[in-house]
Motif scaffolding. Structure first.
Motif, PDB file in Angstrom:
ATOM      1  N   SER A   1      -0.638  16.325-108.414  1.00 56.33           N
ATOM      2  CA  SER A   1      -0.600  17.478-107.867  1.00 56.33           C
ATOM      3  C   SER A   1      -2.063  17.979-107.759  1.00 56.33           C
ATOM      4  O   SER A   1      -3.007  17.818-108.203  1.00 56.33           O
ATOM      5  N   PRO A   2      -2.250  18.774-106.545  1.00 56.97           N
ATOM      6  CA  PRO A   2      -3.527  19.329-106.460  1.00 56.97           C
ATOM      7  C   PRO A   2      -4.334  19.844-107.503  1.00 56.97           C
ATOM      8  O   PRO A   2      -5.540  19.910-107.591  1.00 56.97           O
ATOM      9  N   LYS A   3      -3.515  20.672-108.404  1.00 56.13           N
ATOM     10  CA  LYS A   3      -4.046  21.448-109.567  1.00 56.13           C
ATOM     11  C   LYS A   3      -4.704  20.364-110.383  1.00 56.13           C
ATOM     12  O   LYS A   3      -5.918  20.508-111.026  1.00 56.13           O
ATOM     13  N   LEU A   4      -3.898  19.140-110.606  1.00 56.56           N
ATOM     14  CA  LEU A   4      -4.527  18.141-111.455  1.00 56.56           C
ATOM     15  C   LEU A   4      -5.708  17.358-111.066  1.00 56.56           C
ATOM     16  O   LEU A   4      -6.500  17.147-111.600  1.00 56.56           O
ATOM     17  N   VAL A   5      -5.658  17.196-109.730  1.00 59.19           N
ATOM     18  CA  VAL A   5      -6.715  16.542-108.986  1.00 59.19           C
ATOM     19  C   VAL A   5      -7.991  17.167-109.054  1.00 59.19           C
ATOM     20  O   VAL A   5      -9.298  16.770-109.387  1.00 59.19           O
ATOM     21  N   GLU A   6      -7.833  18.474-108.627  1.00 60.05           N
ATOM     22  CA  GLU A   6      -9.011  19.640-108.593  1.00 60.05           C
ATOM     23  C   GLU A   6      -9.715  19.467-109.882  1.00 60.05           C
ATOM     24  O   GLU A   6     -10.899  19.646-109.874  1.00 60.05           O
ATOM     25  N   ARG A   7      -9.097  19.499-110.988  1.00 58.06           N
ATOM     26  CA  ARG A   7      -9.734  19.817-112.467  1.00 58.06           C
ATOM     27  C   ARG A   7     -10.079  18.377-112.970  1.00 58.06           C
ATOM     28  O   ARG A   7     -10.377  18.245-114.079  1.00 58.06           O
ATOM     29  N   GLY A   8      -9.657  17.267-112.241  1.00 58.87           N
ATOM     30  CA  GLY A   8      -9.897  15.894-112.872  1.00 58.87           C
ATOM     31  C   GLY A   8      -9.372  15.345-113.753  1.00 58.87           C
ATOM     32  O   GLY A   8      -9.631  14.240-114.386  1.00 58.87           O
ATOM     33  N   TYR A   9      -8.139  15.883-113.900  1.00 60.59           N
ATOM     34  CA  TYR A   9      -7.148  15.184-115.146  1.00 60.59           C
ATOM     35  C   TYR A   9      -6.485  14.146-114.767  1.00 60.59           C
ATOM     36  O   TYR A   9      -6.058  13.444-115.431  1.00 60.59           O
ATOM     37  N   ASP A  10      -6.522  13.843-113.310  1.00 61.49           N
ATOM     38  CA  ASP A  10      -5.919  12.534-112.864  1.00 61.49           C
ATOM     39  C   ASP A  10      -6.768  11.273-113.522  1.00 61.49           C
ATOM     40  O   ASP A  10      -6.605  10.324-113.297  1.00 61.49           O
ATOM     41  N   GLN A  11      -8.122  11.892-113.955  1.00 56.49           N
ATOM     42  CA  GLN A  11      -8.963  10.835-114.581  1.00 56.49           C
ATOM     43  C   GLN A  11      -8.752  10.690-116.146  1.00 56.49           C
ATOM     44  O   GLN A  11      -9.654   9.727-116.779  1.00 56.49           O
TER      45      GLN A  11
END
Length: 641
Positions: free
Chosen positions: A355-365
């Motif tokens: 989701s945009p929120k997760l990607v924006e905060r770098g949580y997808d890493q």
């Protein structure tokens, strides 16, 4: 509030003259200025308070006006006083006594258990479809669907009607006339499904409600007990299904906070209401027997860990074999996220939804991103709810119900402690439930033919009720109609053996119902007078129960165990069932190869004596199988004419 000023004046005059024996007054009117003073002139003989849990601020429906009833009692003098409620915990009972100033009162408590109810709590996914599926399993049965908002009642009623399930909404936004029409249609059995807010059900006198569905978590265990208690009042089995989401508790807490602000309730009252919501949330996420949890909440011990009539005890949920690993992954994910988030965002991270929120905060890493990608999102949300219930996660109250780790979670992660979580095992199957009547005895459903006769008798009951202008249950209850369908009496003397049929009703209704039973049985080629004479410790109920089990395909062994009968007796029931039902195929009980071998032996030896057949087969086939095949061959011969 519905009484005109003229009617009110007339009622007052009748009360003052002593003509009235009973006066029903709302608490708000009772504590109003001048009313109590007038009431003192009416020589009141006793003071009874209904819904007395409203007196206690620890109860689920605290109302300040009830708190002032102690002043009314004192003003009326030394007269008998009683307080009644169906849902009071020990703490609420104690508070009622203290607030009313009762001196050494008799406290009488019945059992809170409803043994004929089966409880199920399921994750809410697509509520409208889930509700339609549940109602589809019980076509023609009476059902109540409880919703949290007026908007939900309208939407779900509309979707059910579109799915060919006639349903009507019921809520406070309708006019009194609209509400009365829905309520009357439901009571008179012209409408079987009502989608309602919690106001519906008060005073509803329909005993055959077979299903109560909650589209949302109720606010409290007390509310749940009251609303599910509207099912199965005739003592026959009924089902209660709650569709639950972790967001339900937060929604209730938000409403409680809003109500406290509008009414000026203090923090102590709000805190008590929030604790009640938490209690209900724990019931939804618990892995313990639902019935036991409910009864213990009301201070009543339950003697078993397995009630046999809830989703936990029926094995519809099982302990996840990977529970500890899953729990550690979820707790680790919460720990690695830089700030607290709600359950939905945490679940998205765990299943790897970018989701945009997760990607924006770098949580997808994060290493925990997608660590549960093979687990359905709804299951992950359920696991998060369960971890909240286990006090390993904490959900904040307020507008943003974000989730934190607790001290217990830190200890669990550090020590690699084991955790138990539940997961759905199978879609529920009604035939797996140990369905029980209100007396606790095992209940066997009607066979398809018996069910058809029951429905024809119910239609007759509805017709008579409409002609006479009375509620259908005043003709006969469902318990009576079921027994009539099972036993099919042919005479008035036989009909007197049916529970609910007395001399007066027999004289009034006997001929009408006996004719309907004869006609329905004849159409289905069923025998009358199935109240068999007791023999060898078995009775008519056992024979009828065995037939119902065999109608649905149960094995002889399982029927013997369910009825507590010997195998020889159960085999006799089965042969009688074959003679009566004449089934084309009995391969569920005797496999095709064995049947063909035994049939060939019958043809080769001739006659019906079993010993020669047994010897011809070298003793390799048991006598009970020979008896079954013989009974089936004779039944098929009669069918062919």
């Amino acid at each position: 509030s519905n009484v005109s000023s003229d009617d009110a004046a007339d009622i007052r005059a009748r009360a003052e003259s002593g003509e009235l024996r009973l006066l029903l007054v709302a608490p708000e009117r009772l504590v109003s200025a001048g009313f109590c003073s007038w009431l003192k002139r009416c020589r009141v003989g006793a003071f009874a308070i209904d819904e007395a849990h409203c007196i206690s601020q620890w109860g689920h429906d605290f109302r300040p006006e009830y708190r002032r009833l102690a002043d009314v009692r004192q003003a009326l003098g030394n007269i008998p006083c009683q307080a009644y409620t169906a849902t009071a915990t020990p703490q609420v009972q104690k508070d009622i006594v203290e607030q009313l100033g009762l001196s050494n009162p008799a406290i009488l408590i019945g059992s809170f258990d409803r043994p004929n109810l089966t409880y199920r709590i399921r994750p809410r996914t697509r509520a409208s479809q889930q509700i339609a599926d549940l109602l589809g399993e019980r076509q023609g049965d009476a059902a109540i669907v409880y919703c949290l908002s007026r908007k939900d009642t309208e939407a779900i009623a509309t979707s059910l009607s579109a799915a060919d399930i006639p349903a009507k909404p019921y809520h406070a936004g309708l006019t009194p006339l609209q509400r009365e029409r829905v309520q009357t249609a439901f009571s008179e059995e012209r409408l079987n499904v009502v989608v309602a807010t919690v106001a519906f059900g008060m005073g509803i006198d329909r005993g055959d409600v077979r299903l109560v569905i909650h589209a949302n978590m109720p606010r409290t265990v007390e509310a749940y007990q009251q609303e599910t208690g509207r099912a199965g009042r005739d003592g026959l089995p009924a089902e209660c299904v709650l569709l639950h989401s972790g967001a339900d508790a937060m929604r209730w807490k938000k409403l409680a906070q809003q109500s406290a602000y509008e009414t000026g309730a203090d923090e102590e009252v709000l805190s008590a209401q929030n604790r009640l919501i938490d209690d209900m949330q724990r019931l939804c996420t618990s892995a313990r027997c639902r019935r036991r949890c409910i009864l213990e909440y009301f201070g009543e011990p339950y003697p078993s860990d397995n009630c046999g009539a809830c989703d936990i005890c029926l094995g519809e949920l099982r302990a996840s074999p990977e529970a500890t690993t899953i729990a550690h992954k979820i707790l680790s994910c919460v720990a690695r996220m830089q700030q607290p988030y709600g359950a939905a965002t945490i679940a998205d991270c765990l299943i790897g939804k970018p989701s945009p929120k997760l990607v924006e905060r770098g949580y997808d890493q994060l290493s925990t991103f997608g660590i549960l990608r093979d687990t359905p999102r709804q299951a992950v949300l359920s696991y998060i709810d369960q971890l909240v219930g286990l006090d390993l996660l904490e959900r904040e109250t307020g507008q943003y119900p974000v989730i934190h780790l607790t001290k217990g979670a830190v200890d669990t992660l550090r020590n690699r402690a084991s955790v138990s979580l539940l997961e759905p095992r199978i879609a529920h199957d009604q035939t797996r439930s140990r369905r029980r009547a209100s007396d606790g005895a095992d209940y066997v459903p009607l066979s398809p033919d018996e069910r058809s006769i029951f429905e024809s008798l119910r239609a007759l009951r509805r017709q008579l009720a409409e002609e006479r202008g009375v509620a259908p249950y005043l003709i006969f209850g469902d318990t009576t109609l079921e027994q009539l369908a099972r036993e099919r009496p042919s005479t008035k003397d036989a009909m007197l053996n049916i529970k609910g049929v007395g001399a007066t009703k027999l004289a009034d209704l006997g001929d009408i119902f006996l004719e309907a039973i004869r006609e329905a049985a004849s159409e289905r080629n069923l025998a009358l007078d199935q109240r068999a004479k007791p023999s060898g410790g078995s009775g008519p109920e056992s024979a009828a129960a065995a037939f119902a089990y065999f109608d649905r395909g149960d094995s002889i062994e399982s029927v013997a165990a369910a009825l507590g009968r010997a195998m020889s007796t159960t085999n006799e029931y089965f042969c009688n069932w074959i003679t009566d039902r004449r089934p084309e195929d009995i391969s569920a009980w005797v496999d095709a190869a064995t049947y063909a071998r035994v049939a060939a032996a019958f043809d080769a030896v001739g006659g019906d004596r079993l010993r020669p057949i047994f010897d011809h087969l070298s003793g390799e086939v048991p006598f009970n199988v020979l008896r079954i095949v013989g009974a089936h061959r004779r039944a098929m011969a009669r069918s062919r004419g």
